[in-house]
Design a protein around this motif. Structure first.
Motif, PDB file in Angstrom:
ATOM      1  N   ALA A  31       4.500 -12.125  -0.059  1.00 18.05           N
ATOM      2  CA  ALA A  31       3.251 -11.381  -0.235  1.00 18.05           C
ATOM      3  C   ALA A  31       3.525  -9.883  -0.237  1.00 18.05           C
ATOM      4  O   ALA A  31       2.922  -9.128  -1.031  1.00 18.05           O
ATOM      5  CB  ALA A  31       2.259 -11.746   0.864  1.00 18.05           C
ATOM      6  N   ASP A  32       4.433  -9.434   0.646  1.00 20.47           N
ATOM      7  CA  ASP A  32       4.785  -8.007   0.668  1.00 20.47           C
ATOM      8  C   ASP A  32       5.431  -7.595  -0.649  1.00 20.47           C
ATOM      9  O   ASP A  32       5.113  -6.536  -1.197  1.00 20.47           O
ATOM     10  CB  ASP A  32       5.724  -7.705   1.845  1.00 20.47           C
ATOM     11  N   ALA A  33       6.343  -8.456  -1.161  1.00 29.83           N
ATOM     12  CA  ALA A  33       7.005  -8.150  -2.433  1.00 29.83           C
ATOM     13  C   ALA A  33       5.990  -8.135  -3.570  1.00 29.83           C
ATOM     14  O   ALA A  33       6.030  -7.267  -4.449  1.00 29.83           O
ATOM     15  CB  ALA A  33       8.109  -9.166  -2.714  1.00 29.83           C
ATOM     16  N   GLN A  34       5.056  -9.108  -3.553  1.00 34.79           N
ATOM     17  CA  GLN A  34       4.024  -9.159  -4.588  1.00 34.79           C
ATOM     18  C   GLN A  34       3.126  -7.928  -4.516  1.00 34.79           C
ATOM     19  O   GLN A  34       2.764  -7.343  -5.537  1.00 34.79           O
ATOM     20  CB  GLN A  34       3.192 -10.442  -4.446  1.00 34.79           C
ATOM     21  N   ALA A  35       2.787  -7.513  -3.282  1.00 32.86           N
ATOM     22  CA  ALA A  35       1.950  -6.317  -3.115  1.00 32.86           C
ATOM     23  C   ALA A  35       2.673  -5.089  -3.642  1.00 32.86           C
ATOM     24  O   ALA A  35       2.068  -4.227  -4.292  1.00 32.86           O
ATOM     25  CB  ALA A  35       1.574  -6.131  -1.643  1.00 32.86           C
ATOM     26  N   GLU A  36       3.979  -5.012  -3.386  1.00 30.01           N
ATOM     27  CA  GLU A  36       4.757  -3.869  -3.899  1.00 30.01           C
ATOM     28  C   GLU A  36       4.820  -3.916  -5.417  1.00 30.01           C
ATOM     29  O   GLU A  36       4.696  -2.891  -6.094  1.00 30.01           O
ATOM     30  CB  GLU A  36       6.168  -3.878  -3.296  1.00 30.01           C
ATOM     31  N   ALA A  37       4.989  -5.128  -5.989  1.00 32.43           N
ATOM     32  CA  ALA A  37       5.024  -5.263  -7.450  1.00 32.43           C
ATOM     33  C   ALA A  37       3.675  -4.863  -8.046  1.00 32.43           C
ATOM     34  O   ALA A  37       3.611  -4.180  -9.076  1.00 32.43           O
ATOM     35  CB  ALA A  37       5.378  -6.695  -7.847  1.00 32.43           C
ATOM     36  N   TRP A  38       2.581  -5.295  -7.383  1.00 32.62           N
ATOM     37  CA  TRP A  38       1.259  -4.919  -7.874  1.00 32.62           C
ATOM     38  C   TRP A  38       1.041  -3.407  -7.773  1.00 32.62           C
ATOM     39  O   TRP A  38       0.460  -2.797  -8.652  1.00 32.62           O
ATOM     40  CB  TRP A  38       0.176  -5.651  -7.095  1.00 32.62           C
ATOM     41  N   ALA A  39       1.520  -2.823  -6.701  1.00 34.44           N
ATOM     42  CA  ALA A  39       1.385  -1.371  -6.544  1.00 34.44           C
ATOM     43  C   ALA A  39       2.181  -0.650  -7.638  1.00 34.44           C
ATOM     44  O   ALA A  39       1.704   0.332  -8.221  1.00 34.44           O
ATOM     45  CB  ALA A  39       1.852  -0.943  -5.160  1.00 34.44           C
ATOM     46  N   ALA A  40       3.381  -1.169  -7.921  1.00 36.99           N
ATOM     47  CA  ALA A  40       4.189  -0.556  -8.990  1.00 36.99           C
ATOM     48  C   ALA A  40       3.497  -0.720 -10.338  1.00 36.99           C
ATOM     49  O   ALA A  40       3.443   0.218 -11.148  1.00 36.99           O
ATOM     50  CB  ALA A  40       5.582  -1.175  -9.023  1.00 36.99           C
ATOM     51  N   ALA A  41       2.940  -1.928 -10.578  1.00 37.36           N
ATOM     52  CA  ALA A  41       2.228  -2.155 -11.837  1.00 37.36           C
ATOM     53  C   ALA A  41       1.009  -1.253 -11.925  1.00 37.36           C
ATOM     54  O   ALA A  41       0.706  -0.697 -12.984  1.00 37.36           O
ATOM     55  CB  ALA A  41       1.820  -3.627 -11.956  1.00 37.36           C
ATOM     56  N   GLU A  42       0.311  -1.092 -10.800  1.00 36.84           N
ATOM     57  CA  GLU A  42      -0.863  -0.217 -10.784  1.00 36.84           C
ATOM     58  C   GLU A  42      -0.456   1.229 -11.071  1.00 36.84           C
ATOM     59  O   GLU A  42      -1.134   1.924 -11.846  1.00 36.84           O
ATOM     60  CB  GLU A  42      -1.561  -0.307  -9.424  1.00 36.84           C
TER      61      GLU A  42
END
Length: 172
Positions: free
Chosen positions: A51-62
């Motif tokens: 979930a932390d990795a996904q949140a970081e990926a989403w933040a990068a995508a954002e």
């Protein structure tokens, strides 16, 4: 100062005791925890890491999407400015074209008037040349008549002089 040092030593000792007690409680809890819950804890930790990795990926995508949006907004603003400037230039050029068309229409009208006047003058010149030719012909005829009359006058004068001379000779 010794009292203060003594108090600080007691605080440090107290904190060390509390830390050791917490360690012991942790070890007791860990040892009391059944073997069946450990894989669940690992799975929860793995899910938390995912979930932390996904949140970081989403933040990068954002961040990437926000950068693209900012870039697109900048390009849209630049395009709108170019369109506005092009519209202004178009209006200026349309005004110039309208002025030039009006000037061209006026020039064409003036050219027609000048052409009509030129044609009238040509016709007038042709008529005057015809009159001049007629006057020259009349002058030639008048000159010829004058020459003939002068010859006749000379002949008449000569005859008259001969008649006078004959009359004078006859009187003598």
């Amino acid at each position: 100062a010794d009292l203060r040092e003594e108090m600080l030593k007691q605080d440090v000792a107290d904190l060390e005791r509390r830390s050791q007690a917490a360690e012991l409680r942790h070890q007791e809890l860990a040892s009391k925890m059944p073997e069946a819950t450990r894989p669940l804890l690992r799975q929860i930790e793995a899910m938390q890491a995912g979930a932390d990795a996904q949140a970081e990926a989403w933040a990068a995508a954002e961040r990437t999407l926000n950068a693209r949006i900012t870039d697109a907004e900048g390009r849209a603003a630049a395009a709108a400015e170019r369109e506005r400037m092009t519209g202004e230039r178009t209006q200026v050029l349309q005004s110039k074209v309208a002025g030039l068309e009006a000037a061209l229409t006026a020039a064409r009208g003036e050219a027609k008037a000048v052409h009509a006047e030129l044609e009238t003058m040509r016709q007038l010149q042709a008529a005057q040349q015809e009159q001049l030719k007629g006057a020259a012909h009349a002058a030639e005829i008048a000159a010829e008549r004058s020459r003939i009359l002068a010859q006749q006058l000379e002949q008449s004068d000569a005859q008259h002089a001969e008649a006078l001379a004959a009359e004078r000779s006859a009187r003598i």
